[in-house]
Design a protein around this motif. Structure first.
Motif, mmCIF file in Angstrom:
data_model
loop_
_atom_site.group_PDB
_atom_site.id
_atom_site.type_symbol
_atom_site.label_atom_id
_atom_site.label_comp_id
_atom_site.label_asym_id
_atom_site.label_seq_id
_atom_site.Cartn_x
_atom_site.Cartn_y
_atom_site.Cartn_z
ATOM 1 N N ILE A 27 41.867 33.767 35.185
ATOM 2 C CA ILE A 27 42.246 33.368 33.831
ATOM 3 C C ILE A 27 41.679 34.379 32.850
ATOM 4 O O ILE A 27 40.772 34.096 32.090
ATOM 5 N N TYR A 28 42.241 35.548 32.874
ATOM 6 C CA TYR A 28 41.733 36.621 32.033
ATOM 7 C C TYR A 28 42.880 37.584 31.760
ATOM 8 O O TYR A 28 43.718 37.800 32.611
ATOM 9 N N ARG A 32 46.003 34.679 30.408
ATOM 10 C CA ARG A 32 45.316 33.848 29.408
ATOM 11 C C ARG A 32 46.196 33.572 28.200
ATOM 12 O O ARG A 32 46.185 32.470 27.645
ATOM 13 N N LEU A 55 39.568 28.069 27.537
ATOM 14 C CA LEU A 55 39.905 28.877 28.701
ATOM 15 C C LEU A 55 38.730 29.801 29.002
ATOM 16 O O LEU A 55 38.398 30.668 28.209
#
Length: 75
Positions: A27-28, A32, A55
């Motif tokens: 999640i980057y 994202r 997040l």
């Protein structure tokens, strides 16, 4: 700030955490940017409101308001 249905008044809020398999740092970056809008769209379909969300690099925290006619696992 209670919500109401035909026979009930309710305020059901849950703290939900999503964790990818093996806590990979997925999640980057590009993913994202799309997750926030995707989560809001899916919540809107079920009649659920996302009160707050964060997040992180390897997990997602969300505080969601779920009507009593749905279970948390169903949402």
């Amino acid at each position: 700030d209670y919500k109401s249905l035909s026979h009930t008044r309710w305020d059901c809020k849950y703290h939900v955490v999503f964790i990818p398999k093996k806590r990979q740092k997925l999640i980057y970056g590009a993913i994202r940017k799309h997750l926030g809008s995707t989560f809001h769209e899916l919540a809107k379909r079920k009649g659920v409101k996302i009160e707050e969300g964060h997040l992180m690099k390897d997990h997602v925290h969300m505080c969601i308001s779920v009507p009593p006619k749905y279970s948390v696992s169903n949402v």
